[in-house]
Design an enzyme around this catalytic site. Sequence first.
Site, PDB file in Angstrom:
ATOM      1  N   TYR A  53       0.819  -1.212   0.000  1.00 28.54           N
ATOM      2  CA  TYR A  53       0.000   0.000   0.000  1.00 28.54           C
ATOM      3  C   TYR A  53       0.854   1.265   0.000  1.00 28.54           C
ATOM      4  CZ  TYR A  53      -4.653  -2.009   0.947  1.00 28.54           C
ATOM      5  OH  TYR A  53      -5.861  -2.659   0.857  1.00 28.54           O
ATOM      6  N   LYS A  59       3.516 -15.496   2.858  1.00 30.51           N
ATOM      7  CA  LYS A  59       3.739 -16.227   1.607  1.00 30.51           C
ATOM      8  C   LYS A  59       5.253 -16.409   1.501  1.00 30.51           C
ATOM      9  CE  LYS A  59       2.265 -17.982  -2.300  1.00 30.51           C
ATOM     10  NZ  LYS A  59       1.422 -19.184  -2.388  1.00 30.51           N
ATOM     11  N   ASP A  68      -2.580 -18.412   0.982  1.00 25.12           N
ATOM     12  CA  ASP A  68      -3.562 -19.118   0.139  1.00 25.12           C
ATOM     13  C   ASP A  68      -4.231 -20.238   0.931  1.00 25.12           C
ATOM     14  OD1 ASP A  68      -1.063 -20.333   0.168  1.00 25.12           O
ATOM     15  OD2 ASP A  68      -1.056 -20.884  -1.952  1.00 25.12           O
ATOM     16  N   ASP A 117      -6.190  -7.134   4.274  1.00 25.80           N
ATOM     17  CA  ASP A 117      -7.341  -6.495   3.629  1.00 25.80           C
ATOM     18  C   ASP A 117      -8.254  -7.558   3.045  1.00 25.80           C
ATOM     19  OD1 ASP A 117      -8.922  -4.402   2.475  1.00 25.80           O
ATOM     20  OD2 ASP A 117      -7.991  -4.866   0.551  1.00 25.80           O
ATOM     21  N   ASP A 163     -12.112  -9.233   4.738  1.00 25.39           N
ATOM     22  CA  ASP A 163     -13.402  -9.214   4.023  1.00 25.39           C
ATOM     23  C   ASP A 163     -13.959 -10.633   3.954  1.00 25.39           C
ATOM     24  OD1 ASP A 163     -13.303  -6.480   3.480  1.00 25.39           O
ATOM     25  OD2 ASP A 163     -13.932  -6.737   1.389  1.00 25.39           O
TER      26      ASP A 163
END
Length: 352
Positions: free
Chosen positions: A142, A189, A221, A245, A249
């Site tokens: 970001y 990751k 993942d 983020d 959700d």
Amino acid sequence: MKLNIALLAGDGIGPEVIDQAVKVSNAVAEKFGHEITWVPALTGAAAIDAVGEPYPDETHEICMKSDAVLFGAIGHPKYDNDPSAKVRPEQGLLKMRKKLGLFANVRPTFTFPSLIDNSPLKRERIEGTDLVFLRELTGGIYFGEKGRRDGGETAYDNCVYTRDEVKRLAKKGFELAMTRSKKLCCVDKANVLETSRLWRETVQAMEKDYPEVKVSYEFVDAVAMRLVQWPNSYDVLITENLFGDILTDEASVISGSMGLMPSASVGEHTSLYEPIHGSYPQATGLDIANPLATVLSAAMMFEDAFGLADEAKAIRDVVNKSLAEGVVTEDLSGKNKAYKTSEVGNWLASNI
Ligand code: IPM
Ligand code: MN
């Protein structure tokens, strides 16, 4: 107690849901003998329209001087489909996070017994889910260098983390785990990304300081998959900005409505409390948005920013009562009567 709270309603349904949180907070203040001073300030598209800047300096001053910030939502469709827009409402949110040093975003996910069958997931999978994401909020992709080259034909966004940035977030994760079931999952990751290897290495080195905390390391993942398969197997999860983020959700779906999940952003200066849902532009002004995520964010504010646990409990109790009695907005009402946003707020305030 005197409570000085900056009120950043923002865009879309922000002002409507914020109104309800104010009503409920005022009712709590009256009941417990506190005095709240609300200081409204501009953010988002509303601020761009008024002063040409999504997080004006004046708003920042107000936030810095306040004991807490209660925030609605940011975002407006007129900017979403315009890749050439020079200023965007979301830049205001990022600037605010950076300038207030809000490096840790606390996003709990829990189920409400009366709403279990509202979830798209099966009851037996989600019963007992009570997890918290700590999302790093002021670093990573970001905030890394971004741009275009080759005459605009190539675009890049760099993901950068320092060891100290990982450490201060992870420290909050370990501390939170100590107050809960002492289970911490580091989501990364590390099989591909160098930043993830730094995360893993840093968290591993901190394990010795928290010998009671059992730490697991999982790839993002795999977590995305297991989160909807066995959400109740997780407790505290720490992760970097973009993974957080996306996963939060996803996690919000477990509870049955995105309109239910509160959050806190904490760090170096004033803490900020906001619903995790966005500005829901289609519903703007219709008085149909679910105000509970914002009301529950106010509960987090009473508890964390002011140490007022009984006040927070009073809010959570009245929210549970509204759910049990079906005083809910259309996202939750099913075949029953749907209440308006303002009606839910009035009901909550008068039942405090
Ligand atoms: C969130 C939002 C923001 C983010 C957007 C609006 C910039 O999706 O708070 O999760 O990506 O952080
Ligand atoms: Mn998001």
